[in-house]
Design a protein around this motif. Structure first.
Motif, PDB file in Angstrom:
ATOM      1  N   UNK A  60       0.596  -1.244  -0.060  1.00  0.00           N
ATOM      2  CA  UNK A  60      -0.042   0.039  -0.098  1.00  0.00           C
ATOM      3  C   UNK A  60       0.759   1.229   0.007  1.00  0.00           C
ATOM      4  N   UNK A  61       1.887   1.367  -0.802  1.00  0.00           N
ATOM      5  CA  UNK A  61       2.774   2.358  -0.960  1.00  0.00           C
ATOM      6  C   UNK A  61       2.075   3.560  -1.529  1.00  0.00           C
ATOM      7  N   UNK A  65      -1.020   5.402   0.826  1.00  0.00           N
ATOM      8  CA  UNK A  65       0.180   6.134   1.314  1.00  0.00           C
ATOM      9  C   UNK A  65       0.717   7.350   0.764  1.00  0.00           C
ATOM     10  N   UNK A  66       1.547   7.205  -0.433  1.00  0.00           N
ATOM     11  CA  UNK A  66       2.097   8.325  -1.049  1.00  0.00           C
ATOM     12  C   UNK A  66       1.012   9.237  -1.655  1.00  0.00           C
ATOM     13  N   UNK A 241       0.076  14.501  -3.532  1.00  0.00           N
ATOM     14  CA  UNK A 241       0.871  13.649  -2.815  1.00  0.00           C
ATOM     15  C   UNK A 241       1.073  13.938  -1.550  1.00  0.00           C
ATOM     16  N   UNK A 242       0.738  12.867  -0.626  1.00  0.00           N
ATOM     17  CA  UNK A 242       1.009  13.206   0.941  1.00  0.00           C
ATOM     18  C   UNK A 242       2.430  13.614   1.248  1.00  0.00           C
ATOM     19  N   UNK A 243       2.220  14.886   1.863  1.00  0.00           N
ATOM     20  CA  UNK A 243       3.338  15.886   1.951  1.00  0.00           C
ATOM     21  C   UNK A 243       4.518  15.124   2.751  1.00  0.00           C
ATOM     22  N   UNK A 515       8.812   3.672   6.479  1.00  0.00           N
ATOM     23  CA  UNK A 515       7.833   3.122   6.940  1.00  0.00           C
ATOM     24  C   UNK A 515       6.683   4.309   7.409  1.00  0.00           C
ATOM     25  N   UNK A 516       5.396   3.912   7.290  1.00  0.00           N
ATOM     26  CA  UNK A 516       4.340   4.856   7.439  1.00  0.00           C
ATOM     27  C   UNK A 516       3.250   4.198   8.043  1.00  0.00           C
ATOM     28  N   UNK A 517       2.257   4.977   8.639  1.00  0.00           N
ATOM     29  CA  UNK A 517       0.917   4.620   8.956  1.00  0.00           C
ATOM     30  C   UNK A 517      -0.084   5.644   8.583  1.00  0.00           C
ATOM     31  N   UNK A 518      -1.019   5.854   9.074  1.00  0.00           N
ATOM     32  CA  UNK A 518      -1.976   7.049   8.610  1.00  0.00           C
ATOM     33  C   UNK A 518      -1.449   8.555   8.813  1.00  0.00           C
ATOM     34  N   UNK A 519      -0.568   8.488   9.881  1.00  0.00           N
ATOM     35  CA  UNK A 519       0.035   9.729  10.102  1.00  0.00           C
ATOM     36  C   UNK A 519       1.317  10.056  10.540  1.00  0.00           C
ATOM     37  N   UNK A 520       1.799   8.913  10.593  1.00  0.00           N
ATOM     38  CA  UNK A 520       3.289   8.715  11.283  1.00  0.00           C
ATOM     39  C   UNK A 520       4.236   8.439  10.000  1.00  0.00           C
ATOM     40  N   UNK A 521       5.545   8.598  10.195  1.00  0.00           N
ATOM     41  CA  UNK A 521       6.671   8.202   9.131  1.00  0.00           C
ATOM     42  C   UNK A 521       7.879   8.206   9.567  1.00  0.00           C
ATOM     43  N   UNK A 522       8.818   7.132   9.226  1.00  0.00           N
ATOM     44  CA  UNK A 522      10.207   7.170   9.690  1.00  0.00           C
ATOM     45  C   UNK A 522      10.933   6.441   8.545  1.00  0.00           C
TER      46      UNK A 522
END
Length: 662
Positions: A60-61, A65-66, A241-243, A515-522
């Motif tokens: 689900x990239x 996601x993006x 695109x998700x910022x 790696x991400x979810x609905x609101x976080x990323x790293x």
């Protein structure tokens, strides 16, 4: 001015103590390995395209996601063309006595005929009153919608009804009890007799990272819903695109983006392969498709046009990987491949054709009258050796070369060990292996022929037990491999890690760069290792030699690069210590005039951690991340302590004024 006789030494003591992020300098005795950099005779200019990114719709990239679309299965097509069908993840608000949800084939969109029919049995008054808030349907998005207080969201839906409409459109908390943002669609019966598009801007008054979109009514009657979309107003460069995720890509300074796959391009069956024509034009008209390789539905909101737009937004070159009539299971024979070839030529015209051409006009209608900068295509993905690949390849090759002679064409066949038996501008090289093996492949391209097509290392990564979900060990092996690509950049044109993204709720492949979810990323350690190479594309490669007993566990390279922000020039030395022992690294630089290097402004960046299998996480997103320090008190007679299992990057500023006077 005279060149300094002998060797200009820059040696800094560097001991790292990982305690609350503090870096401590200390004198320490250790086995010394000597690193010699000749800055006077550059080896070559590294290709400006060397390091980029590869996007595949996996994990689900893109969908969830993006691509910033919040609604999953927005057109109700994911359940298939037959009705009634599964509307997952849409769910009922109310019970079967108050509302009935069923799909039918009433949509006004010819390429996706499924719509949702919502029959409300209760009313706002009388004996069968609706519960407070009404009844209807809600969508949880992709494991929750990230709704932020103060932010605005663009909601679009198509609606039709047998009577007047009073429909509440709201973002609610994950349990549906709190309204975060809402608006109401009120329309007369006359207005609702045909499909009507409604657009709303909802501004959130509260935050919930796992919110949902609710469509409810307390008015008895039948309402049809179709093509329900919700997007943040604030996206990367305004293009959907998700910022936060797009900014992580921009942080790598990618020189190219390869898309849309990968196995996603092929599909397990051709009927489920990505088709560019189905992914352009108005989003409501895109039929979407089931990606049977990675087993999920995508509405194709992130389509061919959007990939080209993303490349432009990142100032990267697009590399289109197209299907050549071959999937994992079925193939089109070479004698029947003609329609596929014409389809690809149409796709190139869509990207590059003038705005008055057949397909260029479609692009222009979508908002981009000027052509995109498409200069690279890859004919298939991992198809070399399949029955019809070579025959199909040659027909595609001749057609693309005839109509677009400037486009560089990439073959699936590996030319690193023996010459290709067919023409190509580049050949694709993929490697997924252990950390130790990929580190040993630092010298893989040392032995490659220096003539003929160049390598495109479009997929590389450490996988298996060494990788976990993204370990330091994996990043170290990959960094050593990248140093080998950098030093062999006369025969390696491009390289990209894979996969790029993973939604933590749908890990179909490990590890991944982001790696991400609905609101976080790293970023995983592999992502941060790539950060140390982002200045290499287009830089000048310098000659490096290593002397010492630890040379088998240490690899290094040196470049000369110029900052695009300040115009300052630097020598960057990168070294990977893959071994389990600390090393004292003496760096000697020749070929520069006395005083050319401004030692006081030198910067050291190090990537390491306490344990070699350490990983990052949402709770500790930078447990393994580069730590940079400015070496204010550096002298010319000290040394660098390189910890075991680490990557270091040392930037030495060049005195530009003095250099210009040479």
């Amino acid at each position: 001015m005279e060149e300094r006789s002998g060797i200009l030494k820059f040696l800094v003591v560097f001991a790292v103590i990982w305690c609350r992020g503090i870096v401590v300098f200390a004198q320490q005795q250790n086995e010394t390995v000597s690193l010699y950099v000749d800055a006077g005779q550059p080896v070559r200019t590294i290709p400006s395209t060397l390091f980029g990114i590869f996007f595949e719709e996996i994990n689900h990239a893109g969908a969830g996601g993006l691509w910033a679309e919040l609604v999953s299965n927005r057109g109700f097509e994911a359940g298939g063309p037959n009705t009634p069908s599964n509307i997952d993840p849409w769910s009922i608000i109310g019970d079967v006595k108050s509302v009935l949800l069923v799909t039918d084939r009433s949509s006004s969109f010819e390429r996706n005929k499924i719509a949702l029919r919502m029959e409300v049995f209760c009313d706002s008054e009388g004996t069968n009153q609706c519960p407070e808030g009404g009844v209807g349907v809600y969508n949880p998005g992709y494991w929750g919608m990230n709704i932020i207080e103060g932010e605005s969201y663009h909601v679009v839906l198509w609606i039709m009804s047998t009577g007047s409409v009073n429909l509440s459109v709201a973002f609610t908390s994950s349990d549906g009890l709190q309204i975060l943002a809402s608006s109401t669609i009120i329309a007369t019966s006359d207005e609702m007799q045909i499909w009507t598009k409604k657009e709303l801007i909802l501004k959130a008054t509260a935050t919930d990272h796992y919110a949902r979109l609710s469509l409810t009514s307390s008015k008895k009657g039948i309402i049809w819903l179709d093509q329900v979309s919700a997007m943040p107003v604030n996206t990367f460069k305004g293009h959907g695109f998700r910022k936060d995720l797009a900014e992580m890509l921009a942080g790598l300074k990618p020189q190219f983006i390869r898309f849309p796959g990968g196995c996603y391009v092929e599909g397990n069956w051709l009927r489920n392969a990505f088709r560019w024509r189905e992914s352009v034009g108005p989003w409501e008209e895109r039929p979407g498709h089931f990606g049977d390789k990675w087993n999920y539905w995508t509405d194709d909101g992130l389509g061919y046009y959007e990939f080209l737009q993303l490349a432009e937004d990142l100032n990267a070159l697009p590399i289109w990987v197209f299907n050549n009539g071959i999937s994992h299971t079925d193939q089109v024979s070479t004698s029947s491949i003609g329609p596929f070839i014409q389809d690809i030529l149409n796709g190139i015209e869509f990207a590059r054709g003038p705005s008055d051409s057949k397909w260029g006009s479609v692009r222009a209608t979508m908002g981009h009258p000027n052509p995109f900068n498409l200069k690279y295509v890859a004919i298939g993905n991992e198809d070399c050796g399949k029955q019809y690949y070579l025959g199909n390849y040659m027909k595609f090759y001749r057609a693309v070369r005839m109509f677009y002679p400037d486009i560089k064409i990439i073959s699936n066949c590996d030319g690193s060990s023996q010459p290709l038996d067919h023409p190509a501008d580049m050949y694709d090289f993929h490697i997924y292996t252990s950390a130790s093996n990929i580190f040993s492949m630092t010298h893989k391209f040392d032995r490659t022929m220096r003539t003929g097509p160049k390598a495109f290392v479009s997929e590389y990564a450490v996988t298996g037990k060494d990788a976990g979900k993204g370990s330091l060990l994996a990043a170290l092996g990959e960094a050593g491999f990248l140093i080998g690509l950098e030093t062999n950049s006369d025969v390696v044109e491009m390289a990209s890690y894979a996969p790029l993204f993973v939604n933590a709720n749908d890990r179909r492949w490990n590890p991944d760069a982001i790696v991400f979810d609905s609101w976080r990323q790293y970023g995983t350690p592999s992502y941060w290792a790539q950060q140390l190479f982002k200045e290499s594309s287009g830089a000048t490669l310098l000659s490096v030699s290593i002397q010492g007993n630890a040379s088998s566990g240490l690899v290094a390279s040196a470049i000369r690069w110029k900052s695009s922000e300040s115009e300052d020039e630097y020598i960057r030395v990168k070294a990977v210590n893959f071994g389990s022992s600390e090393l004292t690294l003496g760096i000697s630089i020749t070929g520069l005039l006395s005083g050319n290097i401004k030692f006081s402004d030198s910067k050291m960046t190090i990537l390491t951690s306490t344990h070699v299998m350490d990983e990052n996480s949402f709770d500790q997103p930078k447990k393994v991340a580069p730590n940079a320090v400015t070496l204010k008190n550096a002298e010319t007679d000290t040394s660098i302590l390189v910890p075991s299992h680490s990557v270091i990057s040392l930037d030495l500023p060049i005195n530009f004024a003095l250099h210009s006077a040479i």
